[in-house]
Design an enzyme around this catalytic site. Structure first.
Site, mmCIF file in Angstrom:
data_model
loop_
_atom_site.group_PDB
_atom_site.id
_atom_site.type_symbol
_atom_site.label_atom_id
_atom_site.label_comp_id
_atom_site.label_asym_id
_atom_site.label_seq_id
_atom_site.Cartn_x
_atom_site.Cartn_y
_atom_site.Cartn_z
ATOM 1 N N HIS B 258 -25.197 -12.661 -16.644
ATOM 2 C CA HIS B 258 -25.645 -13.079 -17.977
ATOM 3 C C HIS B 258 -24.801 -12.346 -19.032
ATOM 4 O O HIS B 258 -24.757 -11.123 -19.083
ATOM 5 C CB HIS B 258 -27.125 -12.704 -18.083
ATOM 6 C CG HIS B 258 -27.808 -13.187 -19.307
ATOM 7 N ND1 HIS B 258 -27.851 -12.465 -20.474
ATOM 8 C CD2 HIS B 258 -28.501 -14.325 -19.541
ATOM 9 C CE1 HIS B 258 -28.545 -13.129 -21.384
ATOM 10 N NE2 HIS B 258 -28.949 -14.267 -20.841
ATOM 11 N N GLU B 310 -26.405 -18.556 -18.127
ATOM 12 C CA GLU B 310 -25.756 -18.141 -19.391
ATOM 13 C C GLU B 310 -24.748 -17.045 -19.079
ATOM 14 O O GLU B 310 -24.735 -15.987 -19.722
ATOM 15 C CB GLU B 310 -26.820 -17.658 -20.376
ATOM 16 C CG GLU B 310 -27.950 -18.681 -20.566
ATOM 17 C CD GLU B 310 -29.097 -18.199 -21.447
ATOM 18 O OE1 GLU B 310 -29.291 -16.984 -21.547
ATOM 19 O OE2 GLU B 310 -29.765 -19.050 -22.053
ATOM 20 N N CYS B 328 -25.060 -15.288 -29.325
ATOM 21 C CA CYS B 328 -25.465 -13.895 -29.093
ATOM 22 C C CYS B 328 -24.471 -13.130 -28.233
ATOM 23 O O CYS B 328 -24.314 -11.919 -28.390
ATOM 24 C CB CYS B 328 -26.834 -13.839 -28.404
ATOM 25 S SG CYS B 328 -28.214 -14.037 -29.532
ATOM 26 N N CYS B 406 -33.159 -16.239 -30.153
ATOM 27 C CA CYS B 406 -32.435 -14.973 -30.220
ATOM 28 C C CYS B 406 -31.254 -15.022 -31.176
ATOM 29 O O CYS B 406 -30.950 -14.046 -31.852
ATOM 30 C CB CYS B 406 -31.974 -14.548 -28.832
ATOM 31 S SG CYS B 406 -30.960 -15.755 -28.001
#
Lengths: 636, 636
Positions: B258, B310, B328, B406
């Protein structure tokens, strides 16, 4: 008319496929089904039938069902392939083994005709309660196909009788309140039609049509889920388009969902459109054919670009490296194409059939016939293929066997029955769809016998000889001229003829015994430009010669393929003395980019001239692990 | 030293980002957290704190937790962004709202200091029992960052005290038999370090280091799963590489798993490497930095190419159309880069920080600041993006809000604290990492005040002026020269200087009050050639000007982009009067392929000359739905 039994294959490319199937794949599959292969995934398929027989005979069994819920179909496809194999090459041992398996199947059949080892052994109360997922009609369909093939090829009727009993009980079951039912995985529809053709029992044909007509017209899947006592694996019906149940088949315009399901369904729709003369069904078949071949087809004849759901996605979404392009789906496309050819003569159908056969299907089988691809990417790079989440389905080497073993027996039953695809016969015409060396003998039925000598797809010449033509019949020989052949010569007895091309075929009339028809195709290697709408291919080209797609493999090109670009105008040369799979390699001038450490750089790469060697796509991954790419960038 | 508070931004590109965050995003987020936005996904984040407070006070609560298990972190990130916003632009109403939220948080904190609404409301007995999945240390980390920011920016200590109590109870908990624990989602490590910097409490730093050192050294995840009374969501620990727990951090050589988790972890590793002087930890940071920037980085500064997980995948696997490249993750890469710059001066760190800021991050926010991309593809084609299984994560338009929210607050906290990234300060040197117009005032600490006037990244000139320099200090101004600037002029008071480039910076010494330093960068648009190892890009090029990546959008190019090819040698022209997001578009000569019906054809496409208009990548998808592509094929 199915001309399978009228055709005897000569030597050449397809003979190699048939021989591999007979000598390697079918015996291998037999051992796999009996779990006799060390190190391979367990099949348990025969054992499941043994357990079902035991259950029938004693009410209990020692052991439990193992494998996919459609494990029975592996036995069925093997039986069908074995039937063709017995016809092509009698083999007493194999015939006895087939009879043993059929006898076992009969023992596994329940008294009322029901046959399915999963439900007999594991879920006795659940039969026909989850048609969406349970594949029992799919398994029945394959067994019906095997039954018909065995009867056609050996005269054995035992399996045919078994499957008639199963079909009879299905006819009884799927009426009244069950008449809105249809299976999640189409297959039984074309099989019931085949069973009807073999037996003349119209109720089988009618049930096939009922399944086709019911599909997508109600919330049958939901109704199934809501019933008490249903065998449930998934809590929701999911996306009905996955199994082409999102709308009535006549309203379907895009090929969607699981690709194998799709083409098996479309094949049955074509069968029934021909049988019934239903114009709306025929129109749907044509629309779906165009959806596939104009917008959703890999250049290899592969279909179904997504690994998730093994499915079609959207128009022009044809990624090379993550392609699914299942071997079985390309085989199913051949089934669909062949049936469309029965409905109307059209070179497009045979061209596509040939494309899939020589590329997307044949690539599924190793040159030695002993290992298999399920997934047929158009680009495979070591360290990526098989190694990322999105490429986890891609293999750089064929596997010996799979937990889900659908592709190897499917290829075997195709390769042992190629005459069915090579030739078509109508009342007054013999159609040469594929150019497979051999002899078609329709003396009894049509008064003509034709031999074809050819080295195709290596050679460019088709030499037809009328071995015998009854003088009281006026049969026409129709020879397909592929759309890719830009300059084609057709000679009768060595003399040029001004035959006109109609829908992809030349029609040669009034032929007499001893006449020859020579067709010289334009097999100059050609560069293939993809539609700009295929995002993955922009700026790139592929290469073909005749029906064969080519690719670059690292092993011929100093190890790498991603660093290669082809010169836009360079001639493509055939390397007549450098063959793989008995087919010459090609060479084209291009460039090789030098290694660099930069991930992105304002400095252009350093290019050196390079002769790029291309091999036929079907032969890739036969010389150890190597990078492979079909579409290569052009560099001006 | 964190120079955030010493910097006041002037006008320009980054001021637009800061203003959007202050005037649009932060107020919008506030309303979202309070569920005051009609039609947006419910957040429930503030309500979760209310429920936790009620639970603390009464032992029960009316209602239940809703949202992601890490919903608290949305509040924390909003608080951090609000803190910066209050510093940049005092706002009594916002400050009161912040105080209200902090007061609510205090009520939600348990007596022993524990703070997490999910576990307080929903799983009272489960605290710290599933660190792998439960994100409670992740939430605590974000709240610690908010606490430090609030204290720095407003002097408010209430949240700092709250989080010290939480940190203290964590220090007590994570010792002895719990000292092998570490969180599934790194974040608390860098936050504990920040809390240590703010408070001087070494046990916070030590706990951060303990988590880093424990990571990947034991089967802690499995141990957690095997315990009684554990809160379990997943039955297996899955792939430990997903959370960088596959081996000890010092042995990790490839950026895996991730992507956000990865860069948050690496940022903390860099913090601790600097703090402890641990050479092996520093070496791991450098190795992982290289893994990202040399082999796993999009040209936009995006990281994490796979939507599934991700995550990072393998070297050079950088597909454009299925890219995840989460906003992010690009933000986290900036965090990592900034910390590497603290460890060693190196233009590569600031170059990458700038690349991510101006492209991968900024693209995540609409020009009006009101909608957001989570996923930042480098190619988006209508009918494919969002519409196939493999492209289901891709959007062609930004969304107002997400169930998992997020990215918007993460961008907001970055855009309101850019001074921290623009400048670095050591004892004797002020480092100008990013060229953000404004003034750095370090008179009190370093005896120097520097103003930067520039129109960068539109203009190519950086005008530094020494507003004041104490004569008893000999401060050096170090200005980064980007690696892409091929010809750079540096002038002191208008005179050329022979300053030497060292590790990407020029060092200008002995500057006095009133001195000017002028840097003229080479901002000619440039063609960027990807490494041939990036399969998706072969035969294609991208375009950049300065730090900005460009892309083609259909709206500027007669609707389509897939039919465009660029001319290999054509000059790229800047359209000074045709701007989007205040940045000029580019134009390059190329070709447009004519439409064709053939999916594959031996006939080359028909090309017509076309001027191709390119816009900065950050500005795509701001004019309705349009196809977009960064890498365009070259056609000779």
């Amino acid at each position: 008319m199915d001309v399978f039994k009228n055709f005897r294959m000569g030597h050449g490319f397809c003979k190699r496929l048939e021989t591999l199937a007979i000598e390697e794949t079918i015996p291998y599959l037999e051992r796999a089904l009996y779990d006799e292969i060390d190190g391979a995934e367990k099949s348990h398929a025969i054992e499941n039938f043994r357990l079902a027989a035991e259950m029938n005979e004693t009410g209990e069994c020692r052991g439990t069902f193992y494998g996919m819920v459609f494990q029975d179909s592996d036995v069925a496809k093997w039986l069908e392939a074995a039937a063709y194999s017995l016809y092509q090459k009698p083999d007493a041992r194999l015939h006895q083994r087939v009879r043993d398996v059929v006898a076992l199947i009969e023992r596994a059949q329940q008294k009322d005709g029901y046959l399915n080892t999963y439900f007999t052994v594991k879920e006795p109360g659940g039969r026909f309660s989850n048609l969406r997922e349970a594949h029992e009609l799919y398994c029945a369909g394959h067994m019906m196909e095997a039954a018909v093939a065995l009867w056609e090829c050996t005269g054995d009727t035992q399996l045919l009788d078994i499957m008639r009993r199963m079909a009879d009980m299905m006819v009884l079951h799927f009426q009244g309140e069950n008449s809105d039912a249809f299976p999640g995985h189409p297959e039984v529809e074309l099989a019931l039609y085949r069973l009807y053709q073999a037996t003349g029992e119209t109720q089988y044909r009618d049930l096939a049509l009922q399944f086709i007509n019911a599909r997508g017209t109600s919330d049958f899947y939901q109704k199934e889920l809501d019933k008490d006592g249903v065998v449930i694996w998934s809590k929701t019906v999911g996306n009905p388009a996955y199994s082409q149940a999102h709308k009535p088949v006549r309203e379907q315009t895009d090929a969607v969902g699981h690709a194998v399901r799709a083409v098996y369904l479309y094949a049955a729709m074509a069968d029934l459109a021909g049988e019934t003369g239903d114009a709306s069904l025929l129109a749907a078949c044509k629309t779906l054919w165009q959806s596939i071949t104009r917008r959703r087809l890999y250049i290899t004849g592969g279909i179904g670009s997504s690994a998730k759901d093994e499915a079609f996605t959207v128009d022009y979404d044809l990624p090379n490296d993550t392609a699914y392009a299942e071997t079985c789906a390309a085989i199913g496309l051949i089934f669909f194409a062949r049936r469309m050819l029965e409905l109307e003569t059209g070179g497009q159908y045979a061209d596509t059939m040939e494309l899939a056969l020589y590329n997307g299907v044949t690539a599924g089988v190793a040159l030695d016939g002993k290992s298999f691809f399920y997934v047929n990417p158009l680009e495979a790079i070591q360290g990526v293929a098989g190694d990322t989440i999105n490429h986890s389905h891609v293999r750089t080497q064929r596997a010996q066997w799979f937990a889900c073993a659908c592709c190897p027996p499917n290829a075997a039953r195709l390769f042992t029955s190629l005459g069915r695809y090579a030739w078509g016969v109508s009342e007054d015409t013999l159609y040469s769809h594929l150019y497979i060396a051999g002899e078609l003998n329709c003396l009894d039925t049509h008064g003509m016998r034709v031999a074809l000598e050819t080295e195709y797809p290596v050679g460019d010449t088709l030499q037809y000889r009328i071995v015998q033509a009854d003088s009281d019949r006026d049969m026409t020989l129709a020879v397909r001229i592929p759309a890719w052949s830009q300059q084609t010569a057709v000679l009768i007895n060595g003399e040029t003829t001004d035959s006109v091309l109609t829908n992809g075929y030349v029609y040669l009339r009034s032929l007499r015994s001893g006449d020859t028809v020579t067709v010289k195709l334009d097999m100059r290697p050609r560069r293939m430009y993809p539609s700009w709408k295929i995002a993955a291919d922009s700026g790139r080209v592929a290469f073909m010669r005749g029906p064969l797609v080519y690719c670059a493999e690292g092993v011929d090109n100093q190890g790498d393929v991603l660093n290669l670009s082809v010169s836009p105008k360079a001639e493509v040369e055939m390397l007549a003395d450098d063959c793989i799979g008995d087919v010459p390699k090609l060479r084209v001038a291009g460039f090789r980019a030098a290694d660099t450490n930069a991930l992105y750089s304002a400095k252009p790469p350093q290019w050196t001239d390079a002769g790029i060697t291309l091999i036929p796509y079907f032969a890739w991954a036969n010389r150890g692990v190597s990078d492979m790419r079909c579409f290569l960038p052009e560099r001006g």
